[in-house]
Design a protein around this motif. Structure first.
Motif, mmCIF file in Angstrom:
data_model
loop_
_atom_site.group_PDB
_atom_site.id
_atom_site.type_symbol
_atom_site.label_atom_id
_atom_site.label_comp_id
_atom_site.label_asym_id
_atom_site.label_seq_id
_atom_site.Cartn_x
_atom_site.Cartn_y
_atom_site.Cartn_z
ATOM 1 N N VAL A 118 39.775 38.486 39.859
ATOM 2 C CA VAL A 118 39.223 37.886 41.071
ATOM 3 C C VAL A 118 38.143 36.890 40.664
ATOM 4 C CG1 VAL A 118 37.989 38.354 43.223
ATOM 5 C CG2 VAL A 118 39.665 40.005 42.371
ATOM 6 N N ASP B 279 44.710 43.232 50.796
ATOM 7 C CA ASP B 279 45.415 42.192 51.527
ATOM 8 C C ASP B 279 46.808 41.919 50.974
ATOM 9 O OD1 ASP B 279 43.302 41.885 53.237
ATOM 10 O OD2 ASP B 279 42.436 40.170 52.170
ATOM 11 N N ASP C 135 38.632 44.506 39.086
ATOM 12 C CA ASP C 135 38.121 45.720 39.723
ATOM 13 C C ASP C 135 39.236 46.763 39.669
ATOM 14 O OD1 ASP C 135 37.152 47.728 41.330
ATOM 15 O OD2 ASP C 135 36.747 46.455 43.068
ATOM 16 N N GLU D 203 48.055 42.135 39.499
ATOM 17 C CA GLU D 203 46.624 41.839 39.498
ATOM 18 C C GLU D 203 46.271 40.988 38.287
ATOM 19 O OE1 GLU D 203 43.685 40.964 40.348
ATOM 20 O OE2 GLU D 203 43.145 42.864 41.335
ATOM 21 N N GLY E 210 40.934 48.237 42.661
ATOM 22 C CA GLY E 210 41.954 47.447 43.331
ATOM 23 C C GLY E 210 43.363 47.857 42.970
ATOM 24 N N ALA F 45 41.506 39.925 48.440
ATOM 25 C CA ALA F 45 41.166 41.337 48.276
ATOM 26 C C ALA F 45 42.429 42.133 47.964
ATOM 27 C CB ALA F 45 40.510 41.872 49.546
ATOM 28 N N SER G 232 44.246 50.597 45.237
ATOM 29 C CA SER G 232 44.453 50.038 46.566
ATOM 30 C C SER G 232 45.820 49.369 46.664
ATOM 31 C CB SER G 232 43.348 49.030 46.878
ATOM 32 O OG SER G 232 43.523 48.461 48.159
#
Length: 278
Positions: free
Chosen positions: A165, A142, A175, A162, A178, A139, A181
């Motif tokens: 996923v 994390d 996503d 990134e 993300g 995630a 995040s």
């Protein structure tokens, strides 16, 4: 963050990490690096040249892995010396990290190893900037723990990347939430536009990819707000020895980068209005 002579961050202009997936030959590397340097200088985009001397995470044991440590580092050092470009390469569990760190400017860790504490910390202790690929199983939030593991070594030049996923079999999704995040870690966030369209193991003994969607995801990521973009490129992707189906053609990259730079300039004019994530 100071990165190879320029400032990297969400409030700084977009930088680019780019090059062929694997060092197939000295001629290919020099051709690609020369063209990428000319393109990014015209556009005003800071460039870090990327290529791997050992692809240890191939689908099949029969897949080419690259020229190996000694020859690979020699070629990357020539890019540094003759083209005055910083270089990045992948390292793995059994890579002699000190030898690589003596030559390259940025170390990159594979996505599948992002939770390996000893490995991440050993790479960070080399004192070079590190680009940590986020695992396809992790995630986005994390990655805060991964960044913390790396920073306790005293190295604060940590980036996180990134690359999609896992979603079912042989498929990745990205996503864009993300990215916001991951920005909460305070580390510069890089979006890997080419591995995000990869289809791991999608061709049986090798990975497939959906190259046509590289611009779609790259535009979305830059609009969402990233510090840098990672993009593997090749003069002839269909004949590449590694990751050909998801690499972007070198001859098409300038037009795409021009659009991405314009998007980056626009979205960073007034900062980002998202509230801190709870």
């Amino acid at each position: 963050m100071d990165l190879c002579g320029f400032e990297a961050g969400i409030d700084r202009p977009l930088f680019l990490i780019a090059g062929p997936c694997m060092i197939e030959s000295e001629a290919l590397v020099l051709e690609s690096a020369t063209e990428l340097k000319a393109i990014t200088e015209r556009l005003g985009i800071p460039l870090i040249f990327k290529s791997s001397f050992d692809k240890a995470n191939r689908t099949s044991a029969d897949s080419p892995r690259g020229p190996g440590l000694e020859e690979g580092l020699r070629i990357l050092e020539r890019v540094q010396r003759e083209l005055q470009l910083p270089v990045l390469t992948d390292v793995h569990e059994f890579t002699p990290l000190d030898e690589v760190a003596e030559v390259v400017d940025v170390l990159q860790t594979p996505a599948f190893l992002c939770r390996q504490t000893d490995f991440i910390q050993a790479v960070a202790r080399q004192g070079r900037p590190v680009n940590i690929k986020k695992g396809q199983f992790l995630a986005p939030g994390d990655m805060a723990h991964v960044v913390e593991k790396a920073r306790v070594t005293g190295n604060d030049r940590i980036m996180i990347c990134e690359r999609g996923v896992s979603f079912g079999y042989n498929t990745l999704i990205s996503d864009m939430r993300g990215l916001a995040s991951m920005r909460e870690t305070g580390a510069p966030v890089v979006f890997d536009a080419t591995h995000s369209v990869q289809q791991p193991g999608g061709q049986g003994g090798r990975s497939g990819g959906q190259r046509q969607f590289v611009p779609v995801l790259a535009r979305a990521a830059v609009a969402a707000g990233v510090s840098g973009l990672f993009m593997e490129t090749h003069p002839h992707p269909d004949s590449a020895l590694s990751d050909g189906p998801n690499m972007w053609p070198l001859g098409e990259i300038e037009r795409l980068l021009g659009t991405l730079k314009a998007l980056d300039d626009t979205v960073k004019q007034h900062g980002f209005i998202e509230q801190p994530l709870m």
